[in-house]
Design an enzyme around this catalytic site. Structure first.
Site, PDB file in Angstrom:
ATOM      1  N   GLY A 119       0.803  -1.223   0.000  1.00 41.00           N
ATOM      2  CA  GLY A 119       0.000   0.000   0.000  1.00 41.00           C
ATOM      3  C   GLY A 119       0.828   1.262   0.000  1.00 41.00           C
ATOM      4  CG  HIS A 474      -4.519   0.148   3.133  1.00 42.17           C
ATOM      5  ND1 HIS A 474      -4.783   0.916   4.233  1.00 42.17           N
ATOM      6  CD2 HIS A 474      -3.217   0.349   2.823  1.00 42.17           C
ATOM      7  CE1 HIS A 474      -3.701   1.579   4.574  1.00 42.17           C
ATOM      8  NE2 HIS A 474      -2.724   1.250   3.710  1.00 42.17           N
TER       9      HIS A 474
END
Lengths: 895, 895
Positions: A119, A474
């Site tokens: 991420g 995420h």
């Protein structure tokens, strides 16, 4: 000119100096080239080598990235021409061509650093599309909707990731169109809708950027590569690197890979999967996929995907091929794999494999299982678990009784284990503000979904609750990495950001309301549920025994009271490395006597007050000896400046004056006279004992009497370890030691008891380190107080760094907090010097550390290398230190 | 057992291990044995060897003293039996016997350390007397008064020095008797009076000690030896050692010497003399003597003695013999000698010789004269002057005009040169209190006579004025050593201690009244006379040229303004090693802009305020460049925490708020937010430039623009040296250096001027020292900030040591103040390491020191040894540093 030397003409020199290789085809690399290719690139190469179905491409090395920064954030001509060369090679391999309308080469551009940074880095898909190519693609695939869907995705992603335009502006356009068309999902939009979207996106791009969207695929590619390089330096990456101790100078590689499309219809799709369950470690394929989607859809959590097992029904052949590949990869890497794949028109492609991130629980189970399955040995298993992860095992769970009485208000995915309870906040910034200001002590961050910008807010939160996204979203990945409890994908929640509230189960929860979440079950509770301390599994016990077998350093704990000592023993502490006596001074029943001692005008007055403190202190030590048994317990003598024990407010001073029956004005003068300009460097530590030897005398009485009493009562063989703080000169130690020895020997003689005791010193003043050879003959042991040693070596006080440390991170002057990870070049040099000088002067001297660094794995590794005998840390970090010490011993054995 | 090795039976081992020699007859030693025999013992041995008339005896070595302390302040049996053995040897040599009534051995017992410690150690004369022996002595000398005078002196001295009874109790008895008899001087007392005194003294002794005065001479001797050993450890000795950097572990020797008597009548006497004038250096016998007296009478200054030249009339033969001896001794030692002698019944005895203490003026003249006389060479001459002494030359003199208008109110002896002006105090304690509390800034200590207890009071005084005592009195000797102005022996003064006043010239001066004294003329003034800076003689210039020839390090000065810079150049500074820019910030005309900068909320606001400061700062630098010419000038960038520039009191804050047109509450918040817990380790030094690069930018503009302007104006070649403070990591330096280089290069390019400039760093953070190899490549020079480096290495702040340092001296943990003399074992190790690492990484790097230690001779010696290029100190210490550096270069040459 010397005979035998031949002059080399300059053109030959040029020819002879080997040209640096910055680019590699996937077929040119392998798994051992992570440093140059990054993790993703090395594994794509490895999969290519072992015959997996991998869309081909090339990797631009991490060295190109560092060169980019070295050249002032420019891709130099050499690398540029290499890239063009490799595009040609790629065109040859794939038989497709950049910008060719008939047979266009489309690529993904992905970052890939040495260490996985989920991420943190940015990805661009479908690169190579333009107004002409899209037409050809539509024709070639006979799927206009797919072609324009891909195109609009590309325009949006390029604008956002490469050009840093606001993502939400684009999403707004989509939302408007969906509303207009009366549909709910992107997939319900038609080819014409997509075309219209592309037009609108490009118009927006032109409006914002002041120029047309780039139509040349090569220009697109170079811009994308630059964006990946740039993203190495973004603030989120900084935070992540600091958290995970990843050096800034590593750089990232860039992977350019031929596109395969999961969004071409119902025989296409994309997914991610793990060879074992990353939450529990269970040996079973675990993952999820989306039909007619591109990878970003799964990871971003915008649509909720199906479990991987469903694929068996939907596309049995593909499924079995995937299972086969997954097994092969696990066997090949001898570790649980985290894979990304895409199905293009019924054909499976592998886009990535890597050792999968996992919860601590899973890490332990997998490590133990791999040993049982004969895949790895015990030492290898010990190396497989990140010590910092153990933290999550040691984190609180809900109190079982309280939990029985509670009813869940909803349920999401159990994304990261542990229980949490806190007040609701809706933005990362709010979380940070609330906690930093002290307004809230515990917060639960509630989000539609999280994104890399939220990291700092996630760090301060007790738990994270998201509306969208699966186990690989995420929020889930990052929370597991942090060991923070997370429940994700609870779609029933309706979030109202502007009004700072969410609705669930028909009830509204506002900012500041208390909720509780369970990251191991996914349950959500609309109330505060008390938490209890963590438990550890059977795997844990077995695994930790292996770690202990491998370990060379002992692990002690810092504990100041019987409760903490008990906790430490339960976590496997082999002794107490630091018992701070001043904490005992603060307790309500004795602080009066302590204050009386401080304000006394003479030795007699001090002795009178100290006599009142003695029984308390002795009682404390007796209780602790009983808990610790024959394990060593190191007691540090009074350390803080005396003014810390006195009140400062006028009313409190007046009260104290009344209590002590002294004049308030006079008392105020005493307090004023104790005030110091730099208390950290003031009248504290052994300086107190040098000034007031009667304090050391009292403390010695308490230690020795307690040891005598407990020995008599239990028959245990106790050897008190007495530690003198803040020594900077051997004469200081000798002076205080003389008091200790005189007092102790008399007590022991009076009691008619033989008892060994040790007198050692903290090493926390640079001068003590520099003169360790002089001090060692007087000390039975050295214990590094790395907090103070760090403060003095850097010349900044921990209390005052807040004002400037952020500038230091911003300007890349420091990459990590020297109070969290021992500074090896500076402070570490002193530690190593002390160990060497100390051992030279007294080979049998004990060497340990009792600063915060004793529980930090990277610091523990350093302590192993310089030959310390033990580390000591807070009880909750003991298992971490045990594992870190074991790994350090395996990596840097002393024998 | 290996062949050729013979087993040694244990009894042989015992025989073979050599017995340690603790005692030496005078005939067994020589001048080179100072370490073992002490200065006095070695010189007594030397005089014996070269045939001088020395009463014989023996020396108990300094090693016996350290053994005494090692044995827990006991004389062990071995040494004890050695002493008895040497008493026998002495009896054989002298033909006299301890306790023998017919022919008694009487001895003096004197301390004698390696370095002379005048007045610090204790002496006992006439030892060996008791009730029987005194009768024999009276008979043998046919002088009963002499015998009993000696006896009463012995009883008094033994009681005072050995048994630590109060001296004044005994003096009271004498005063009572004198009053009773109606006489004024001791010499007017009769033999019977003396007898009576002895009886009274012994009664007092018994009353106080609870036992009889010891009559056994051997017991007397052992007690006296112990007292000498003990006196090594008294607090006055501590203070003296600390002041003169004499190690505690040296110990003192004890000299036991046969008595000769100067108090046997008018053909006897005693005196002290110098081969040259110790105040002016003039080549002429200089000294004083007393007829019918013992040595203590001269030194204590109770009777005012006659000049030595009078002896020529009184005892011409003795006088010429003495002149002859004095010349021989000076030739032998090749230095001015300070001698003690006694005349017993017309026969001259030498009791001591040593290199005489002298004023700085005298030291210079003697050194220069000895070279001119061909006795020593220039290098030897350079070694002959104690650098610290030069201070006195550099001390203020009276303003000549003001002096013309002043009329002296009295005159004493010109005991120690220099002029002083201050408020009257009457005790050392009052002097300390008044100065430390700030009640008085300058004090003149007025005493009947001074004694070793007064040392600390003398240290804080501007000048010392005594009623009694000559040029060799305690006050005179100590004041010369300190370089403090002193007028002694002004008998007209009537002191009234209880009422804290004195009368002179018919007027009463109370505590706190201003007076002035001139230690070069002996004149006393009843008013404050302004003083001007010191002048230096022609000898000084010549001598300093020799020093400069011998020197290897450069000497720079610390100066922040043109006046100081000018003074520095006049004192021979070769450049400026430290120009602190913050002092410029404090000046009234710019502090407003500085404050505006500090409270600014953003970069823009700061830059606006900095633009206002720039012209001032640039102007300062221009003025200084003009003074310094092409000499290097090192400018340190802003160092102190910003809050130091802001007011703290509410009214001041309100005023400032009005002035800056900001809200007072808000301003208060800003000030509060700048407050730090440990400001010494806070947001200061280069940390300011890292946070606010615009400050470094403005300072660079000021430095470079000033250099450009002065270069244009004068044509001089200026090379600015820019110094970044408080660096702990190479990246800090690099960051600030980048700002400097960017700014400077642009200015130079704009001006079309070529100019070299250097950017270096302070080394004052331990981590900078430890990582000097990393920092060196970025630095043109290192300058040790030894003040901060000492603070951080020891972990105590200079501001807060007051609370505990006295305990450290008392307990012998520190022997000297590490802020005055560089701590070689700790801080010095870092300095040496830095020099080594820095040079290894960058051989051409400049190395210097700009902390207070740069002007301390012992520290300068260390800096020579570790290879620094320069030292920098305050202007007034520049000559001291020049001389110290020269001596260090002669003693430890680099080539």
């Amino acid at each position: 000119m010397a005979e035998g030397l031949r002059m080399i003409p300059f053109w030959e020199v040029n020819v002879m100096s080997e040209k640096k290789k910055y680019l590699y085809l996937f077929s040119e690399g392998n798994r051992d080239m992570k440093e140059i290719l990054g993790g993703k690139g090395a594994n794509l190469a490895e999969m290519t080598n072992i015959g997996m179905p991998v869309p081909q491409g090339f990797t631009i090395s991490t060295e190109a990235c560092t060169q980019y920064y070295h050249d002032g954030r420019k891709i130099n001509d050499e690398i540029l021409s290499d890239i063009y060369e490799y595009i040609e090679k790629m065109e040859q391999i794939t038989g497709k061509q950049f910008g060719n309308v008939e047979n266009p080469l489309l690529v993904s551009v992905r970052s890939g650093a040495r260490a996985s940074m989920p991420g943190m880095m940015d990805t661009i898909l479908n690169l190579g599309l333009n107004d002409e190519v899209v037409v050809g693609l539509a024709k070639r695939t006979n799927n206009e909707r797919f072609a324009y869907d891909s195109y609009r995705r590309f325009v949006q992603m390029f604008s956002d990731v490469v050009m840093e335009l606001s993502k939400s502006d684009f999403e707004e356009i989509i939302d408007e169109m969906k509303a207009e068309k009366g549909v709910k999902l992107d997939t319900e939009l038609s080819a014409d809708d997509m075309k219209e979207l592309v037009a609108k996106f490009k118009a927006l791009y032109k409006e914002k950027m002041g120029k047309d969207f780039p139509s040349d695929p090569k220009e697109q590619l170079i811009e994308a590569v630059k964006a990946v390089f740039r993203s190495w330096d973004n603030p989120r990456a900084d935070v992540y690197r600091r958290m995970h101790e990843i050096p800034y100078d590593w750089g990232t590689a860039v992977n350019v890979q031929a596109m395969v499309f999961g969004n071409g219809g119902d025989t296409s799709g994309t997914g991610v999967a793990f060879t074992r369950n990353p939450a529990t470690g269970e040996k079973a394929l675990f993952g999820e996929y989306l039909i007619n989607a591109q990878g970003e859809d799964v990871v971003a959590g915008i649509r909720t995907p199906s479990p991987i097992s469903h694929l068996e029904q939907q596309m049995p052949e593909v499924y079995h091929q995937f299972v086969d590949i997954a097994n092969k990869l696990e066997q090949h890497y001898k570790d649980m794999q985290d894979m990304e794949f895409t199905i293009e028109d019924g054909k499976l492609y592998m886009l990535q494999t890597r050792n999968g991130k996992r919860t601590a629980e899973a890490a332990l189970k997998i490590a133990v299982d791999l040993v049982d399955e004969g895949m790895i040995d015990r030492k290898e298993a010990v190396l497989r678990v990140d010590p910092k992860q153990l933290d999550s095992l040691l984190h609180p769970q809900f109190d079982p009784d309280a939990l029985k009485a509670a009813t869940p208000i909803g349920r999401g995915l159990a994304a990261s284990p542990g229980a949490a309870c806190g007040q609701v906040v809706f933005t990362a910034q709010d979380a940070q503000n609330a906690v930093q200001s002290g307004e809230m002590k515990k917060v639960i961050l509630v989000r539609l979904e999280t994104s890399p910008e939220d990291i700092e807010g996630m760090q301060v939160a007790q738990g994270i609750l998201t509306v969208r996204g699966g186990m690989t979203s995420h929020a889930a990945v990052v929370a597991r990495g942090m060991g923070t409890c997370c429940v994700s994908g609870c779609g029933e929640i309706v979030v109202d950001y502007p009004n700072r509230c969410f609705t669930l189960d028909g009830k509204c929860y506002k900012q500041g309301d208390w909720i509780s979440i369970d990251g191991s079950t996914g349950k959500i509770y609309g109330e505060a549920i008390p938490t209890t301390k963590a438990g550890t599994s059977e795997h844990f016990q077995r695994f930790m025994r292996w770690a202990d077998e491998a370990r060379e350093m002992m692990v002690f704990a810092n504990a100041d009271n019987p409760t903490d000592a008990q906790q430490a023993v339960e976590f496997g502490a082999q002794g107490i490395g630091l018992c701070r006596t001043e904490h005992m001074f603060f307790e309500a029943d004795r602080i009066r006597a302590v204050r009386e001692m401080i304000v006394a005008r003479d030795k007699e007055g001090r002795e009178k007050a100290l006599a009142k403190i003695l029984p308390y202190q002795q009682g404390d030590f007796e209780a602790m000896y009983k808990v610790m048994g024959e394990r060593p317990m190191t007691i540090r003598y009074l350390d803080p400046p005396l003014h810390e024990f006195l009140p400062t407010k006028d009313e409190e001073v007046a009260d104290l004056a009344k209590e002590l029956e002294v004049d308030a004005v006079q008392l105020k003068n005493v307090i004023r006279s104790l005030k110091e300009i730099n208390p950290m460097m003031g009248h504290r530590g052994c300086r107190l004992a040098v000034s007031y030897p009667e304090i050391a005398e009292m403390q010695t009485k308490a230690v020795i009497n307690a040891a005598i009493n407990v020995t008599r009562e239990t028959g245990m063989k106790i050897e008190p370890h007495i530690m003198i703080p803040l020594v900077g000169d051997v004469h200081e130690l000798k002076f205080v030691k003389d008091i200790v020895v005189r007092t102790a020997d008399k007590l022991l003689a009076d009691a008619g008891m033989e008892m060994h005791y040790q007198v050692g010193t903290m090493i926390e003043i640079p001068r003590a380190a520099l003169t360790a050879d002089e001090i060692a003959p007087e000390a039975d042991f050295f214990s590094f107080g790395t907090n103070d040693l760090t403060q003095l070596t850097f010349g900044f006080s921990r209390d005052d760094t807040g004002k400037f440390l952020s500038y230091y991170y911003k300007n890349k002057i420091y990459e990590s907090d020297p109070f969290a990870h021992l500074d090896r070049n500076g402070v570490g040099k002193l530690v190593a010097m002390t160990a060497r000088l100390g051992r030279e002067a007294k080979p049998e001297i004990g060497l340990g550390v009792c600063g915060e660094h004793g529980g930090d794995p990277s610091s523990v590794e350093f302590f192993q290398k310089v030959g310390l005998d033990y580390v000591s840390c807070s009880p909750y970090r003991v298992p971490i230190a045990r594992l870190a010490a074991a790994q350090a011993a395996i990596r840097f054995p002393r024998k």
